[in-house]
Design a protein around this motif. Structure first.
Motif, PDB file in Angstrom:
ATOM      1  N   VAL A 140      13.709  13.337  -2.000  1.00  7.48           N
ATOM      2  CA  VAL A 140      14.626  12.170  -1.818  1.00  7.48           C
ATOM      3  C   VAL A 140      15.834  12.394  -1.172  1.00  7.48           C
ATOM      4  CG1 VAL A 140      15.908  10.299  -3.274  1.00  7.48           C
ATOM      5  CG2 VAL A 140      13.455  11.726  -3.940  1.00  7.48           C
ATOM      6  N   PRO A 141      16.519  11.593  -0.125  1.00  8.51           N
ATOM      7  CA  PRO A 141      17.757  11.496   0.560  1.00  8.51           C
ATOM      8  C   PRO A 141      19.191  11.292   0.256  1.00  8.51           C
ATOM      9  CG  PRO A 141      16.352   9.894   1.276  1.00  8.51           C
ATOM     10  CD  PRO A 141      15.483  10.696   0.820  1.00  8.51           C
ATOM     11  N   LEU A 142      19.953  12.424  -0.278  1.00 11.63           N
ATOM     12  CA  LEU A 142      20.640  12.401  -1.643  1.00 11.63           C
ATOM     13  C   LEU A 142      21.146  10.801  -1.699  1.00 11.63           C
ATOM     14  CD1 LEU A 142      23.056  15.334  -0.284  1.00 11.63           C
ATOM     15  CD2 LEU A 142      20.765  15.331  -1.803  1.00 11.63           C
ATOM     16  N   GLU A 143      21.649   9.978  -0.722  1.00 15.14           N
ATOM     17  CA  GLU A 143      22.208   8.829  -0.925  1.00 15.14           C
ATOM     18  C   GLU A 143      21.333   7.592  -1.433  1.00 15.14           C
ATOM     19  OE1 GLU A 143      20.668   8.234   3.675  1.00 15.14           O
ATOM     20  OE2 GLU A 143      21.733   9.539   2.055  1.00 15.14           O
ATOM     21  N   HIS A 144      19.766   8.255  -1.845  1.00 19.44           N
ATOM     22  CA  HIS A 144      18.913   7.265  -2.498  1.00 19.44           C
ATOM     23  C   HIS A 144      19.008   7.798  -3.607  1.00 19.44           C
ATOM     24  CE1 HIS A 144      18.352   4.766   1.004  1.00 19.44           C
ATOM     25  NE2 HIS A 144      18.270   5.560   1.767  1.00 19.44           N
ATOM     26  N   GLN A 170      17.046  19.450  -7.255  1.00 16.93           N
ATOM     27  CA  GLN A 170      17.632  20.550  -6.722  1.00 16.93           C
ATOM     28  C   GLN A 170      17.476  20.241  -5.479  1.00 16.93           C
ATOM     29  OE1 GLN A 170      14.786  24.156  -6.675  1.00 16.93           O
ATOM     30  NE2 GLN A 170      15.845  25.607  -6.474  1.00 16.93           N
ATOM     31  N   ASP A 171      18.486  20.407  -5.040  1.00 17.68           N
ATOM     32  CA  ASP A 171      18.709  20.044  -3.452  1.00 17.68           C
ATOM     33  C   ASP A 171      18.673  21.187  -2.077  1.00 17.68           C
ATOM     34  OD1 ASP A 171      20.454  17.869  -4.337  1.00 17.68           O
ATOM     35  OD2 ASP A 171      22.701  19.483  -4.156  1.00 17.68           O
ATOM     36  N   GLY A 172      18.184  20.664  -1.254  1.00 24.76           N
ATOM     37  CA  GLY A 172      17.541  21.565  -0.195  1.00 24.76           C
ATOM     38  C   GLY A 172      17.442  20.783   0.841  1.00 24.76           C
ATOM     39  N   THR A 173      16.470  20.857   2.137  1.00 26.08           N
ATOM     40  CA  THR A 173      16.329  20.512   3.342  1.00 26.08           C
ATOM     41  C   THR A 173      14.870  20.351   3.623  1.00 26.08           C
ATOM     42  OG1 THR A 173      18.499  21.438   4.120  1.00 26.08           O
ATOM     43  CG2 THR A 173      16.882  21.005   6.010  1.00 26.08           C
ATOM     44  N   GLY A 190       9.780  12.082  18.158  1.00 26.32           N
ATOM     45  CA  GLY A 190       8.867  13.129  18.482  1.00 26.32           C
ATOM     46  C   GLY A 190      10.189  14.719  18.630  1.00 26.32           C
ATOM     47  N   ILE A 191      11.323  14.377  18.089  1.00 28.02           N
ATOM     48  CA  ILE A 191      11.848  15.197  17.668  1.00 28.02           C
ATOM     49  C   ILE A 191      12.049  15.607  16.295  1.00 28.02           C
ATOM     50  CG2 ILE A 191      14.767  15.520  17.751  1.00 28.02           C
ATOM     51  CD1 ILE A 191      15.116  13.257  19.769  1.00 28.02           C
ATOM     52  N   LEU A 192      12.311  17.004  16.406  1.00 27.93           N
ATOM     53  CA  LEU A 192      12.235  17.478  15.161  1.00 27.93           C
ATOM     54  C   LEU A 192      13.201  17.394  13.555  1.00 27.93           C
ATOM     55  CD1 LEU A 192      11.218  19.811  12.607  1.00 27.93           C
ATOM     56  CD2 LEU A 192      12.170  21.185  13.973  1.00 27.93           C
ATOM     57  N   HIS A 193      13.350  17.086  12.949  1.00 27.78           N
ATOM     58  CA  HIS A 193      14.667  16.225  12.247  1.00 27.78           C
ATOM     59  C   HIS A 193      14.726  17.349  10.700  1.00 27.78           C
ATOM     60  CE1 HIS A 193      18.051  13.184  10.986  1.00 27.78           C
ATOM     61  NE2 HIS A 193      17.412  13.795   9.430  1.00 27.78           N
ATOM     62  N   GLN A 194      16.163  16.957  10.546  1.00 29.50           N
ATOM     63  CA  GLN A 194      16.365  18.513   9.132  1.00 29.50           C
ATOM     64  C   GLN A 194      16.810  17.277   8.647  1.00 29.50           C
ATOM     65  OE1 GLN A 194      18.120  21.893   9.361  1.00 29.50           O
ATOM     66  NE2 GLN A 194      16.929  22.975  11.647  1.00 29.50           N
ATOM     67  N   GLU A 195      16.898  17.040   6.876  1.00 33.14           N
ATOM     68  CA  GLU A 195      17.416  16.280   6.191  1.00 33.14           C
ATOM     69  C   GLU A 195      18.039  16.549   4.887  1.00 33.14           C
ATOM     70  OE1 GLU A 195      19.569  12.611   5.311  1.00 33.14           O
ATOM     71  OE2 GLU A 195      18.874  12.813   7.366  1.00 33.14           O
ATOM     72  N   PRO A 196      19.393  16.192   5.117  1.00 37.89           N
ATOM     73  CA  PRO A 196      19.470  16.509   3.647  1.00 37.89           C
ATOM     74  C   PRO A 196      18.553  16.337   1.987  1.00 37.89           C
ATOM     75  CG  PRO A 196      21.662  16.495   4.153  1.00 37.89           C
ATOM     76  CD  PRO A 196      20.751  15.950   5.134  1.00 37.89           C
ATOM     77  N   GLU A 197      17.758  16.744   1.595  1.00 32.99           N
ATOM     78  CA  GLU A 197      16.798  16.180   0.244  1.00 32.99           C
ATOM     79  C   GLU A 197      17.477  16.469  -0.898  1.00 32.99           C
ATOM     80  OE1 GLU A 197      12.818  14.590   3.053  1.00 32.99           O
ATOM     81  OE2 GLU A 197      13.240  15.767   2.179  1.00 32.99           O
TER      82      GLU A 197
END
Length: 365
Positions: A140-144, A170-173, A190-197
């Motif tokens: 889950v993304p952090l803000e949700h 546990q936090d990760g990416t 089409g663009i690789l995205h990284q998100e703190p989750e």
């Protein structure tokens, strides 16, 4: 007008069918679940006399503890009792629903009634269920995080013993790339995205997985939700077979025998040799409970109250415990009152009656 499925759904929300033993056949035995309810007749067993009562009252649902269809029916010709009952029920548009070992297994069910009648304190399941728990993991993304986690808890996840809303976080990416047909909540196609989750882990009973997963997906912001479900061998401590508890004050074995006979209206109690010790810890099981004798001994019970012990099984007490066989019917008779209370409380506008027929097939001379 309520439909029959509303009654059966309420009962199964309390005692899920997944809690029943593998040999059992709890659930809707006969009838249309979408039929409008005209009344409920409650019995321990479905007999021809019980069915006649339902017909005379104009009730189209019989709720029983023991299933009328237990062994496979190879034909419905009237040659067997079960066949005659099923045939007549169908002819008169009467549904038959049975809550058997699932109501034996659930806390608040058959064994809780027995324990309450004996005034036992510190009640706990003698043999907790295994194989009915799952671990749900979602990213889950952090803000949700709070929204998604709360949705899962509200749907029935996160219960461990006396605690609720339990989870590990546990936090990760997280990484992902959306295709041309995607509609990403975060990032671009089409663009690789990284998100703190945050990786959220929680426990879910198997019968609630679908509801919890649905609530989780609805609360989650992502178009495609990444989640895993793992089987667990952990015991579900508040469900299982048998019960054990303690008397508030120890009593002698003969005093306890008289007490049990009075509380259950038992004409006869078959028992193993008395041990000359006070009774404090009491194990019990409604119906045929001999399979739990070793569990009762291991738990340190002074006596084991149940039914249907065979001659040679009394030897298995081995001077470690007093077996008290009060009879199958006698141990389960108050299940009728349990069904009556549950249905009357949840459906107060419909007639709910206890069958007047005595279905105990055993008589004493």
């Amino acid at each position: 007008m309520a439909k029959i499925r509303e009654i059966t759904g309420m009962l199964e929300s309390i005692a899920p069918l997944s809690f029943q033993e593998s040999y059992d056949n709890s659930g809707l035995q006969v009838g249309d679940p979408d039929a409008e309810l005209t009344g409920v007749l409650i019995a321990l067993d479905v007999t021809e006399s019980v069915l006649e009562e339902a017909i005379e009252m104009g009730f189209n649902l019989v709720v029983s503890h023991h299933p009328v269809i237990f062994s496979p029916l190879k034909s419905i010709t009237g040659r067997s009792i079960a066949g005659r009952i099923v045939r007549r029920a169908i002819k008169n548009d009467i549904a038959i629903y049975s809550g058997h070992t699932n109501f034996d297994a659930v806390s608040g069910g058959v064994n809780t009634i027995m324990a309450n009648r004996l005034g036992l304190v510190n009640q706990r399941i003698l043999d907790p269920l295994k194989g009915v728990l799952k671990k749900l993991v979602v990213f889950v993304p952090l803000e949700h995080l709070d929204t998604v986690r709360s949705a899962m808890f509200d749907a029935g996840a996160g219960h461990i013993g006396a605690y609720d809303r339990c989870s590990f976080n546990q936090d990760g990416t997280g990484t992902f790339r959306g295709s041309e047909g995607s509609n990403p909540f975060i990032g671009q196609k089409g663009i690789l995205h990284q998100e703190p989750e945050t990786r959220v882990e929680t426990i879910v009973p198997a019968h609630r997985v679908e509801k919890v997963v649905g609530a989780m997906i609805e609360a989650h912001p992502y178009e495609e939700v990444a989640y895993d479900i793992y089987p667990l061998d952990n015991a579900l401590e508040n469900a299982g077979m048998g019960m054990i508890g303690e008397l508030e004050d120890p009593v002698g074995e003969e005093v306890f025998l008289n007490f049990v006979r009075d509380r259950f209206g038992a004409e006869v109690i078959r028992h193993s040799a008395l041990l000359g010790k006070p009774v404090r810890s009491v194990a019990l099981c409604g119906g045929a409970g001999s399979f739990l004798l070793k569990k009762a001994i291991s738990a340190g019970a002074d006596v084991f109250v149940t039914g249907d012990f065979k001659y040679h099984q009394f030897f298995d007490a081995e001077g470690k415990i007093v077996v008290m066989d009060i009879g199958h019917y006698e141990s389960e008779q108050f299940t009728r009152e349990l069904f009556h209370e549950l249905i009357s409380k949840n459906f107060p506008k419909f007639a709910v009656r206890l069958a007047e027929t005595d279905t105990n097939p055993i008589k004493y001379f």
